[in-house]
Scaffold this motif. Structure first.
Motif, PDB file in Angstrom:
ATOM      1  N   ASN A  65       0.831  -1.212   0.000  1.00  0.00           N
ATOM      2  CA  ASN A  65       0.000   0.000   0.000  1.00  0.00           C
ATOM      3  C   ASN A  65       0.866   1.263   0.000  1.00  0.00           C
ATOM      4  O   ASN A  65       0.538   2.250  -0.661  1.00  0.00           O
ATOM      5  CB  ASN A  65      -0.943   0.005   1.203  1.00  0.00           C
ATOM      6  N   GLY A  66       1.966   1.240   0.740  1.00  0.00           N
ATOM      7  CA  GLY A  66       2.866   2.388   0.754  1.00  0.00           C
ATOM      8  C   GLY A  66       3.485   2.639  -0.615  1.00  0.00           C
ATOM      9  O   GLY A  66       3.609   3.787  -1.055  1.00  0.00           O
ATOM     10  N   LEU A  67       3.882   1.554  -1.288  1.00  0.00           N
ATOM     11  CA  LEU A  67       4.457   1.701  -2.630  1.00  0.00           C
ATOM     12  C   LEU A  67       3.425   2.229  -3.622  1.00  0.00           C
ATOM     13  O   LEU A  67       3.736   3.078  -4.469  1.00  0.00           O
ATOM     14  CB  LEU A  67       5.029   0.368  -3.101  1.00  0.00           C
ATOM     15  N   ILE A  68       2.199   1.741  -3.542  1.00  0.00           N
ATOM     16  CA  ILE A  68       1.129   2.234  -4.423  1.00  0.00           C
ATOM     17  C   ILE A  68       0.874   3.713  -4.154  1.00  0.00           C
ATOM     18  O   ILE A  68       0.698   4.505  -5.080  1.00  0.00           O
ATOM     19  CB  ILE A  68      -0.159   1.405  -4.244  1.00  0.00           C
ATOM     20  N   ARG A  69       0.865   4.115  -2.883  1.00  0.00           N
ATOM     21  CA  ARG A  69       0.658   5.519  -2.521  1.00  0.00           C
ATOM     22  C   ARG A  69       1.772   6.394  -3.118  1.00  0.00           C
ATOM     23  O   ARG A  69       1.516   7.453  -3.676  1.00  0.00           O
ATOM     24  CB  ARG A  69       0.605   5.665  -1.010  1.00  0.00           C
ATOM     25  N   THR A 105       3.724  10.199  -7.238  1.00  0.00           N
ATOM     26  CA  THR A 105       4.636  10.511  -8.346  1.00  0.00           C
ATOM     27  C   THR A 105       3.849  10.844  -9.613  1.00  0.00           C
ATOM     28  O   THR A 105       4.177  11.803 -10.323  1.00  0.00           O
ATOM     29  CB  THR A 105       5.580   9.320  -8.605  1.00  0.00           C
ATOM     30  N   ASN A 106       2.825  10.066  -9.907  1.00  0.00           N
ATOM     31  CA  ASN A 106       2.001  10.340 -11.100  1.00  0.00           C
ATOM     32  C   ASN A 106       1.318  11.702 -10.998  1.00  0.00           C
ATOM     33  O   ASN A 106       1.234  12.440 -11.987  1.00  0.00           O
ATOM     34  CB  ASN A 106       0.960   9.238 -11.290  1.00  0.00           C
ATOM     35  N   GLU A 107       0.824  12.048  -9.819  1.00  0.00           N
ATOM     36  CA  GLU A 107       0.196  13.360  -9.628  1.00  0.00           C
ATOM     37  C   GLU A 107       1.210  14.491  -9.809  1.00  0.00           C
ATOM     38  O   GLU A 107       0.896  15.533 -10.396  1.00  0.00           O
ATOM     39  CB  GLU A 107      -0.425  13.451  -8.241  1.00  0.00           C
TER      40      GLU A 107
END
Length: 103
Positions: free
Chosen positions: A24-28, A33-35
């Protein structure tokens, strides 16, 4: 139940919990980064959209500067060609100084 089995299941549960939290931390972080890149793309597009306005402003200012420069050159030539009385020399120099203030 056997105590080593309970300890083993508890350890497995803690490992799975840690893996889920890490995922979950990596997805966050990926979403953050995408934002951030989307914000950069937006600012770059805005900057690219402003370039035509800048070009038009520079064209208008270049026309103004060309006119001023031509008048300064003309006044300089008249001041350099002025011969005779100090009043004529002063008149030519004053005209040149007045135009130089516009530069």
């Amino acid at each position: 139940m056997d105590t080593p089995l309970i300890i083993g299941l508890g350890g497995l549960f803690l490992v799975l919990l840690w893996l889920g939290g890490t995922y979950n931390g990596l997805i966050r972080l990926k979403n953050h980064t995408n934002e951030a890149w989307a914000g950069i793309d937006t600012e770059l597009k805005r900057r690219h959209d402003l370039i035509p306005n800048l070009v038009e402003t520079v064209k208008g200012y270049a026309t103004h500067e060309k006119d001023v420069l031509e008048r300064v050159i003309s006044a300089r030539n008249q001041a350099a060609a002025a011969r005779g009385s100090p009043a004529q020399l002063a008149k030519g120099e004053n005209a040149l100084v007045g135009l130089l203030k516009q530069v």
